[in-house]
Design an enzyme around this catalytic site. Sequence first.
Site, PDB file in Angstrom:
ATOM      1  N   ASN A 127      42.548  57.690  57.907  1.00 54.14           N
ATOM      2  CA  ASN A 127      41.804  56.868  58.669  1.00 54.14           C
ATOM      3  C   ASN A 127      41.663  57.352  60.425  1.00 54.14           C
ATOM      4  O   ASN A 127      40.663  57.255  60.872  1.00 54.14           O
ATOM      5  CB  ASN A 127      42.186  55.365  58.471  1.00 54.14           C
ATOM      6  CG  ASN A 127      43.447  55.254  59.040  1.00 54.14           C
ATOM      7  OD1 ASN A 127      44.355  56.191  58.790  1.00 54.14           O
ATOM      8  ND2 ASN A 127      43.738  53.861  59.134  1.00 54.14           N
ATOM      9  N   GLU A 166      54.783  53.269  58.246  1.00 52.53           N
ATOM     10  CA  GLU A 166      54.060  52.462  58.868  1.00 52.53           C
ATOM     11  C   GLU A 166      52.998  52.107  58.064  1.00 52.53           C
ATOM     12  O   GLU A 166      51.993  52.965  57.527  1.00 52.53           O
ATOM     13  CB  GLU A 166      53.285  53.317  60.145  1.00 52.53           C
ATOM     14  CG  GLU A 166      52.813  52.502  61.315  1.00 52.53           C
ATOM     15  CD  GLU A 166      51.249  51.999  61.005  1.00 52.53           C
ATOM     16  OE1 GLU A 166      51.046  51.126  60.204  1.00 52.53           O
ATOM     17  OE2 GLU A 166      50.451  52.751  61.514  1.00 52.53           O
ATOM     18  N   CYS A 207      44.967  50.364  60.180  1.00 53.31           N
ATOM     19  CA  CYS A 207      46.102  49.480  59.695  1.00 53.31           C
ATOM     20  C   CYS A 207      46.187  48.244  60.570  1.00 53.31           C
ATOM     21  O   CYS A 207      46.563  47.014  59.990  1.00 53.31           O
ATOM     22  CB  CYS A 207      47.315  50.447  59.862  1.00 53.31           C
ATOM     23  SG  CYS A 207      47.632  51.168  61.419  1.00 53.31           S
ATOM     24  N   GLU A 253      56.569  53.853  66.413  1.00 51.29           N
ATOM     25  CA  GLU A 253      56.006  55.018  66.888  1.00 51.29           C
ATOM     26  C   GLU A 253      55.608  54.499  68.338  1.00 51.29           C
ATOM     27  O   GLU A 253      55.619  53.353  68.708  1.00 51.29           O
ATOM     28  CB  GLU A 253      54.849  55.274  66.178  1.00 51.29           C
ATOM     29  CG  GLU A 253      55.134  55.731  64.695  1.00 51.29           C
ATOM     30  CD  GLU A 253      53.981  56.566  63.990  1.00 51.29           C
ATOM     31  OE1 GLU A 253      53.393  55.848  63.011  1.00 51.29           O
ATOM     32  OE2 GLU A 253      53.878  57.695  64.344  1.00 51.29           O
TER      33      GLU A 253
HETATM   34  P1  NAI Z   1      48.387  56.635  50.396  1.00 51.62           P
HETATM   35  O1  NAI Z   1      49.433  55.820  51.052  1.00 51.62           O
HETATM   36  O2  NAI Z   1      48.358  56.957  49.033  1.00 51.62           O
HETATM   37  O3  NAI Z   1      48.109  57.951  51.241  1.00 51.62           O
HETATM   38  C1  NAI Z   1      48.416  58.180  52.476  1.00 51.62           C
HETATM   39  C2  NAI Z   1      48.968  59.319  52.599  1.00 51.62           C
HETATM   40  O4  NAI Z   1      50.293  59.822  51.957  1.00 51.62           O
HETATM   41  C3  NAI Z   1      48.207  60.663  52.222  1.00 51.62           C
HETATM   42  O5  NAI Z   1      48.473  61.813  53.008  1.00 51.62           O
HETATM   43  C4  NAI Z   1      48.596  60.981  50.937  1.00 51.62           C
HETATM   44  O6  NAI Z   1      48.212  62.174  50.494  1.00 51.62           O
HETATM   45  C5  NAI Z   1      50.272  60.672  50.845  1.00 51.62           C
HETATM   46  N1  NAI Z   1      50.703  60.622  49.508  1.00 51.62           N
HETATM   47  C6  NAI Z   1      50.327  59.912  48.575  1.00 51.62           C
HETATM   48  N2  NAI Z   1      51.119  59.830  47.722  1.00 51.62           N
HETATM   49  C7  NAI Z   1      52.160  60.428  48.071  1.00 51.62           C
HETATM   50  C8  NAI Z   1      53.673  60.524  47.428  1.00 51.62           C
HETATM   51  N3  NAI Z   1      54.137  60.259  46.308  1.00 51.62           N
HETATM   52  N4  NAI Z   1      54.563  61.287  48.364  1.00 51.62           N
HETATM   53  C9  NAI Z   1      54.321  61.284  49.681  1.00 51.62           C
HETATM   54  N5  NAI Z   1      53.079  61.392  50.341  1.00 51.62           N
HETATM   55  C10 NAI Z   1      52.171  60.872  49.332  1.00 51.62           C
HETATM   56  O7  NAI Z   1      47.039  56.004  50.742  1.00 51.62           O
HETATM   57  P2  NAI Z   1      45.599  55.735  49.946  1.00 51.62           P
HETATM   58  O8  NAI Z   1      45.607  55.994  48.482  1.00 51.62           O
HETATM   59  O9  NAI Z   1      44.870  56.884  50.724  1.00 51.62           O
HETATM   60  O10 NAI Z   1      44.895  54.632  50.443  1.00 51.62           O
HETATM   61  C11 NAI Z   1      45.224  53.182  49.854  1.00 51.62           C
HETATM   62  C12 NAI Z   1      45.378  52.010  50.479  1.00 51.62           C
HETATM   63  O11 NAI Z   1      46.244  52.136  51.588  1.00 51.62           O
HETATM   64  C13 NAI Z   1      44.337  51.969  51.541  1.00 51.62           C
HETATM   65  O12 NAI Z   1      43.139  51.099  50.854  1.00 51.62           O
HETATM   66  C14 NAI Z   1      44.821  51.140  52.677  1.00 51.62           C
HETATM   67  O13 NAI Z   1      44.976  49.799  52.269  1.00 51.62           O
HETATM   68  C15 NAI Z   1      46.203  51.495  52.945  1.00 51.62           C
HETATM   69  N6  NAI Z   1      46.260  52.694  53.963  1.00 51.62           N
HETATM   70  C16 NAI Z   1      46.838  52.237  55.035  1.00 51.62           C
HETATM   71  C17 NAI Z   1      46.809  53.003  56.074  1.00 51.62           C
HETATM   72  C18 NAI Z   1      47.564  52.919  57.327  1.00 51.62           C
HETATM   73  O14 NAI Z   1      47.049  53.164  58.564  1.00 51.62           O
HETATM   74  N7  NAI Z   1      48.592  51.867  57.484  1.00 51.62           N
HETATM   75  C19 NAI Z   1      46.125  54.224  56.267  1.00 51.62           C
HETATM   76  C20 NAI Z   1      45.678  54.603  54.854  1.00 51.62           C
HETATM   77  C21 NAI Z   1      45.855  53.843  53.737  1.00 51.62           C
END
Ligand code: NAI
Length: 499
Positions: A169, A267, A301, A480
């Site tokens: 994002n 985060e 977020c 952060e």
């Molecule tokens: P995600 O948490 O799976 O992905 C975020 C990052 O983590 C990406 O770089 C991904 O490649 C990496 N990742 C995924 N699995 C991993 C693992 N096992 N070990 C290490 N790194 C890993 O989130 P996703 O599937 O893209 O989005 C799902 C939901 O998460 C969204 O709908 C939203 O609700 C939330 N989200 C929250 C964010 C925030 O700013 N706190 C940012 C993105 C998503």
Amino acid sequence: MTSDLQRWVQEAQATGTLAGLPDRHFIDGAAVASVDGATMATLDPGTGGAFAHFAAGQAADVDAAVLAANRALKGPWRDMAPAQRGRVLHRVAELIRANAARLAVVETLDSGKRLVEALGDVAGAANCFDYYAGACDKHQGDSLPLGPDYLAYTLNEPVGVTAHIIPWNYPLSTAARGLAPALAAGCTVVAKPAEQTPLTALMLAELCLQAGVPAGVCNVVTGTGRDAGAALVRHPGVHHITFTGSVNTGIDVMRSAAPNITRLVLELGGKSPLLVLADADLSQAADNVMGAIFENAGQICSAGSRLLVARAVHEQLVAQVTARAAALRLSLGHGLRDPGMGPLNSEAHLHKVAGYVDRARARGVAVRTGGNIRPDPQTGLGWFYEPTVLDDLSPNDEAVQEEIFGPVLCVQVFDDLEEAVALANGTPFGLVAGVFTRDLSAAHRLARDIDAGQVYINEYFAGGISVPFGGNKRSGFGREKGLEALRSYSKTKSVVARL
Ligand code: NAI
Ligand code: MG
């Protein structure tokens, strides 16, 4: 629009991409292909089409990057005079600004966000490097008063190799806010951007090298979370992890960190309340609600995804917000055209958001406006969702309790401040909160009683790089931004001498 920006926008609009995009990992100061040669495509959410390819990293690529970062830990970066390290980081900021137009167009293509937001993110990334550049030679320890027979002091040592898992994002912003303080503290880094948005982190690493950050200090491995991300967070050569993303992945990351006792900052997003008291300036509150939930199509977020409003002004405020959201629906479009609102980042995410609203509608929740998937009216393409307002939700409704991460505002009504606090604290999250009122005493009482990492009074998202940022409860832990981030990337060593 500057001529530079015009040039990149025209190229992107004419060809659907830009020439010369990075397509490999950035390891030890050079672009390198994956060990097994695998690549994957990144898509433009505004059209749904692939526009670039990049390396699909595996454990072997992560290994190479972590090794390079560990070698660089023994190199000149950590022992460089802090003021000199600061000068290098200032040059990174200048190079970000010099490349702002191209960075912003790439960010828009890759993430879908509006160009004006991407330009804001780029400017923010430059400011972040300036902030930590200036902090390098002010990151001082303490001298500890033990009396005349002792000399005691603390040292801030870099934690070592830091891993940064970056979401889709805010790809450049999140990379910058992790890398800048880690580098300022003397660490070396390996970043893993999201597979949906890998490009600007690679560009940032190249700019760091150009600015004089030595080879191996700043590495980027691209690929999926399952392959590259998981390999990075379980790597014993990593000393600290900063993870930004979903709660479930955060839990996995914490587990992966445990066997190596790797430090981490999580985060994890939220369901942040924006409280509007009956005495608030309602048009100011409405402006803030619009930005809080529809900026970046709600994929923030710290989005103000719950509007908590006093019953006396509920109908008046929600009618204002609903009318403005309905108008915004007419200006959905590709981010490069700078529409009112851009697309969601992926098709899967679009359907996830739509599912929340469809289920709410089926439960009988009032959908005041929006509630539909709606492609770009000019092209019929892309992953767009209408700005949506769900009214008068009950505290345990799924739409209130879970992070939707899209342009969906959930309205809850309160009768008194006690109920407002209960509703504000009534989710598993605790990232941020907004309070709108002319009564500053009430505002500070609410700031005291709301369980969140930060509280904004009369301006949602107020602050900037100098303000610490992070969550409570399932929003994570650690902070952060601000000088706190420097401490996240430092280990305190206490030295006591008997004289
Ligand atoms: P995600 O948490 O799976 O992905 C975020 C990052 O983590 C990406 O770089 C991904 O490649 C990496 N990742 C995924 N699995 C991993 C693992 N096992 N070990 C290490 N790194 C890993 O989130 P996703 O599937 O893209 O989005 C799902 C939901 O998460 C969204 O709908 C939203 O609700 C939330 N989200 C929250 C964010 C925030 O700013 N706190 C940012 C993105 C998503
Ligand atoms: Mg993409």
